[in-house]
Design a protein around this motif. Structure first.
Motif, PDB file in Angstrom:
ATOM      1  N   ASN A  79      14.921  22.894  24.212  1.00  0.00           N
ATOM      2  CA  ASN A  79      14.277  21.690  23.997  1.00  0.00           C
ATOM      3  C   ASN A  79      14.445  20.996  25.586  1.00  0.00           C
ATOM      4  O   ASN A  79      15.643  20.840  26.062  1.00  0.00           O
ATOM      5  CB  ASN A  79      14.719  20.499  23.289  1.00  0.00           C
ATOM      6  CG  ASN A  79      14.032  19.255  23.119  1.00  0.00           C
ATOM      7  OD1 ASN A  79      12.702  19.373  23.274  1.00  0.00           O
ATOM      8  ND2 ASN A  79      14.525  18.138  23.411  1.00  0.00           N
ATOM      9  N   VAL A  80      13.470  20.626  26.322  1.00  0.00           N
ATOM     10  CA  VAL A  80      13.815  19.892  27.831  1.00  0.00           C
ATOM     11  C   VAL A  80      13.211  18.414  27.496  1.00  0.00           C
ATOM     12  O   VAL A  80      12.149  18.085  26.679  1.00  0.00           O
ATOM     13  CB  VAL A  80      13.047  20.807  28.752  1.00  0.00           C
ATOM     14  CG1 VAL A  80      13.319  22.001  28.966  1.00  0.00           C
ATOM     15  CG2 VAL A  80      11.169  20.658  28.349  1.00  0.00           C
ATOM     16  N   LEU A  81      13.989  17.438  28.378  1.00  0.00           N
ATOM     17  CA  LEU A  81      13.435  16.285  28.185  1.00  0.00           C
ATOM     18  C   LEU A  81      12.355  15.711  29.113  1.00  0.00           C
ATOM     19  O   LEU A  81      11.727  14.510  28.851  1.00  0.00           O
ATOM     20  CB  LEU A  81      14.672  15.605  28.717  1.00  0.00           C
ATOM     21  CG  LEU A  81      15.786  15.093  27.291  1.00  0.00           C
ATOM     22  CD1 LEU A  81      16.183  16.137  26.442  1.00  0.00           C
ATOM     23  CD2 LEU A  81      16.772  14.095  27.663  1.00  0.00           C
ATOM     24  N   THR A  82      12.002  16.638  30.154  1.00  0.00           N
ATOM     25  CA  THR A  82      10.650  16.261  30.701  1.00  0.00           C
ATOM     26  C   THR A  82       9.895  17.630  30.984  1.00  0.00           C
ATOM     27  O   THR A  82      10.439  18.619  30.973  1.00  0.00           O
ATOM     28  CB  THR A  82      11.116  15.816  32.276  1.00  0.00           C
ATOM     29  OG1 THR A  82      11.340  16.812  33.143  1.00  0.00           O
ATOM     30  CG2 THR A  82      12.230  14.673  32.065  1.00  0.00           C
ATOM     31  N   PRO A  83       8.504  17.367  31.288  1.00  0.00           N
ATOM     32  CA  PRO A  83       7.825  18.480  31.542  1.00  0.00           C
ATOM     33  C   PRO A  83       7.969  19.188  33.065  1.00  0.00           C
ATOM     34  O   PRO A  83       7.910  20.421  33.133  1.00  0.00           O
ATOM     35  CB  PRO A  83       6.315  17.780  31.778  1.00  0.00           C
ATOM     36  CG  PRO A  83       6.286  16.656  31.104  1.00  0.00           C
ATOM     37  CD  PRO A  83       7.758  16.170  31.203  1.00  0.00           C
ATOM     38  N   ALA A  84       8.743  18.449  33.648  1.00  0.00           N
ATOM     39  CA  ALA A  84       9.233  19.060  34.986  1.00  0.00           C
ATOM     40  C   ALA A  84      10.304  20.116  34.758  1.00  0.00           C
ATOM     41  O   ALA A  84      10.415  21.333  35.399  1.00  0.00           O
ATOM     42  CB  ALA A  84       9.671  17.973  36.095  1.00  0.00           C
ATOM     43  N   PHE A  85      11.134  19.783  33.730  1.00  0.00           N
ATOM     44  CA  PHE A  85      12.078  21.042  33.326  1.00  0.00           C
ATOM     45  C   PHE A  85      11.586  22.229  32.894  1.00  0.00           C
ATOM     46  O   PHE A  85      12.024  23.317  33.295  1.00  0.00           O
ATOM     47  CB  PHE A  85      12.914  20.355  32.304  1.00  0.00           C
ATOM     48  CG  PHE A  85      14.215  19.283  32.816  1.00  0.00           C
ATOM     49  CD1 PHE A  85      13.952  18.877  34.108  1.00  0.00           C
ATOM     50  CD2 PHE A  85      14.782  18.727  31.800  1.00  0.00           C
ATOM     51  CE1 PHE A  85      14.864  17.867  34.730  1.00  0.00           C
ATOM     52  CE2 PHE A  85      15.697  17.595  32.334  1.00  0.00           C
ATOM     53  CZ  PHE A  85      15.681  17.307  33.583  1.00  0.00           C
ATOM     54  N   ARG A  86      10.452  22.109  32.064  1.00  0.00           N
ATOM     55  CA  ARG A  86       9.724  23.324  31.303  1.00  0.00           C
ATOM     56  C   ARG A  86       9.001  24.114  32.707  1.00  0.00           C
ATOM     57  O   ARG A  86       9.152  25.171  32.734  1.00  0.00           O
ATOM     58  CB  ARG A  86       8.679  22.592  30.486  1.00  0.00           C
ATOM     59  CG  ARG A  86       7.739  23.997  29.844  1.00  0.00           C
ATOM     60  CD  ARG A  86       6.676  23.166  29.060  1.00  0.00           C
ATOM     61  NE  ARG A  86       5.898  24.031  28.330  1.00  0.00           N
ATOM     62  CZ  ARG A  86       4.936  24.699  28.850  1.00  0.00           C
ATOM     63  NH1 ARG A  86       4.394  24.499  30.215  1.00  0.00           N
ATOM     64  NH2 ARG A  86       4.045  25.758  28.246  1.00  0.00           N
ATOM     65  N   ASP A  87       8.606  23.201  33.488  1.00  0.00           N
ATOM     66  CA  ASP A  87       7.774  24.084  34.666  1.00  0.00           C
ATOM     67  C   ASP A  87       8.804  24.816  35.514  1.00  0.00           C
ATOM     68  O   ASP A  87       8.538  25.874  35.867  1.00  0.00           O
ATOM     69  CB  ASP A  87       7.144  23.037  35.600  1.00  0.00           C
ATOM     70  CG  ASP A  87       5.868  22.436  34.794  1.00  0.00           C
ATOM     71  OD1 ASP A  87       5.691  22.935  33.999  1.00  0.00           O
ATOM     72  OD2 ASP A  87       5.494  21.360  35.475  1.00  0.00           O
ATOM     73  N   ASP A  88      10.118  24.375  35.630  1.00  0.00           N
ATOM     74  CA  ASP A  88      11.020  24.861  36.370  1.00  0.00           C
ATOM     75  C   ASP A  88      11.713  26.280  35.627  1.00  0.00           C
ATOM     76  O   ASP A  88      11.961  27.216  36.178  1.00  0.00           O
ATOM     77  CB  ASP A  88      12.448  23.854  36.686  1.00  0.00           C
ATOM     78  CG  ASP A  88      13.371  24.583  37.488  1.00  0.00           C
ATOM     79  OD1 ASP A  88      13.437  24.499  38.573  1.00  0.00           O
ATOM     80  OD2 ASP A  88      14.452  24.994  36.737  1.00  0.00           O
TER      81      ASP A  88
END
Length: 424
Positions: free
Chosen positions: A175-184
């Motif tokens: 689980n990531v707290l922002t879409p930017a974490f997912r992209d990373d």
């Protein structure tokens, strides 16, 4: 369902803190699920250990319906970066012992930072046949490198990057707290897209709601009729609160404007000293406040400030505090670029952006806000409406819970289709 959360910074009752998991755990337990939290003994804002935990390896207690195991963290945690590193690893061992004693969960959530929580999380899940969710609240160790806490080529840093890769690999879900974490994560090949979910932070609308500006906090603090820009949160290196001191110096000619900070941390004394040396009377440091009073503090201000170091890593974060500001219909002064800027200024239309660590730009933005009450009121209304529609903590708790139920009901890789997780 039985849920085990491993979270070093799970808030202590009544203390000011990031309360996301306190609220999620409460909501899940009220929905009939058994929630156990393995947490640290350090009060995060002060770096100190309360007396009742000193000298104890594990302490079991209750937080409402939630079962909490407080686990040993040495007091060296509050004494510099080496002390903090030792505190992280000490917690890894004390948390592992508590996690293995905490019953048989269906799901284990290990929430980082610190990234070492993945180790007790994996041990507990492996020992009990549970599913593991690795949660990323901050890109770590990357943020520690970019803020100068860790050296990029150091042996410890390389080991932590390996731990990050391993944590993403062994987790059943991330689980990531922002879409930017997912992209990373996708860019670096740490996890496939189907393994990643995004349940972000939000606001507890039962606690944070628009209230009168003229309240007990404003009277007690002596803010009078001044236009108050308030920062609420940690006073650490990453927060770079020197930019607010700089802005206050540039606003000497506006006695009607006051900058206030609420919270504590390792850098607070340094910034207070700098403000005194400059003879500034238009910035005040209110210190740590009881958690129960924070909605009243937010309502007492005119604008909520969210600032961080000028650091590319922070372009990926949603600051927790902006959800509370918006929930109370207060506009946000945002000195953080990236996904936070898109959310606050574009999606919600609930604030204004200024470049981080630019005291001149912050001061000019504060002047404009103070002189435009109509715009402030509109941004406040926009923020409240956006939070109600997109970031109510109750709705996010239900979404997280549905993800856990789906995970528990999904066969593990390599298991015959008719076998359920409950049969392991």
């Amino acid at each position: 369902m039985r849920i085990l959360v491993i979270h070093q910074y799970y808030g202590m009752p009544g203390r000011a803190c990031g309360s996301r998991f306190n609220e999620l755990s409460r909501l899940w337990s009220e929905a009939g699920h058994h929630v156990t939290v393995v947490a640290g003994t350090i009060q995060h804002s002060t770096g100190k250990v309360p007396e009742q935990y000193k000298g104890r390896w594990n302490t079991r207690e209750r937080d409402g319906k939630v079962d909490v195991w407080r686990c040993y963290v040495p007091e060296l945690y509050g004494k510099g970066y080496l002390g903090r590193a030792w505190g992280f690893f000490a917690f890894m061992f004390s948390a592992a012992s508590a996690a293995l004693r905490a019953g048989s969960p269906d799901v284990v959530i290990a929430t980082s930072p610190p990234i070492v929580v993945a180790v007790p999380g994996w041990l507990a899940a492996r020992a009990r046949g549970a599913r593991l969710i690795f949660e990323i609240r901050d890109l770590w160790p990357e943020s520690a490198v970019t803020t100068g806490v860790l050296r990029e080529k150091a042996v410890l840093t390389r080991l932590l990057y390996r731990l990050e890769r391993w944590s993403c690999r062994v987790a059943d879900r991330i689980n990531v707290l922002t879409p930017a974490f997912r992209d990373d994560l996708l860019r670096r090949g740490l996890a496939p897209a189907e393994k990643i979910i995004c349940v972000p932070n939000g606001a507890d609308l039962d606690q944070f709601w628009p209230g009168p500006r003229e309240n007990a906090v404003r009277r007690e603090q002596g803010w009078g009729d001044r236009f108050v820009v308030m920062y609420a949160g940690a006073h650490g290196r990453a927060n770079a609160l020197g930019q607010l001191v700089d802005a206050a110096e540039r606003l000497r000619d506006r006695p009607d404007i006051l900058i206030a900070t609420v919270g504590d941390g390792t850098e607070r004394a340094r910034h207070e000293r700098a403000a005194r040396e400059k003879g500034l009377t238009n910035i005040v440091f209110c210190g740590e406040q009881p958690k129960a009073r924070m909605p009243e503090f937010v309502n007492a201000c005119d604008v909520g400030a969210a600032v961080l170091q000028d650091n590319p890593t922070f372009r990926t974060v949603y600051p927790n505090k902006v959800f509370d500001y918006m929930a109370c219909a207060r506009p946000t002064l945002l000195a953080i670029d990236g996904v936070a800027r898109a959310m606050v200024c574009t999606d919600a239309r609930a604030g204004v952006f200024v470049p981080p660590e630019d005291g001149r730009a912050i001061a000019e933005a504060i002047r404009r806000l103070a002189d435009d009450p109509v715009a402030c009121a509109e941004m406040g209304r926009n923020g409240r409406a956006w939070v109600e529609a997109n970031a109510a903590r109750q709705a996010l708790a239900a979404r997280y819970l549905e993800s856990m139920k789906e995970l528990v009901g999904t066969p593990r890789a390599g298991r015959r289709p008719h076998e359920s997780a409950a049969q392991t």
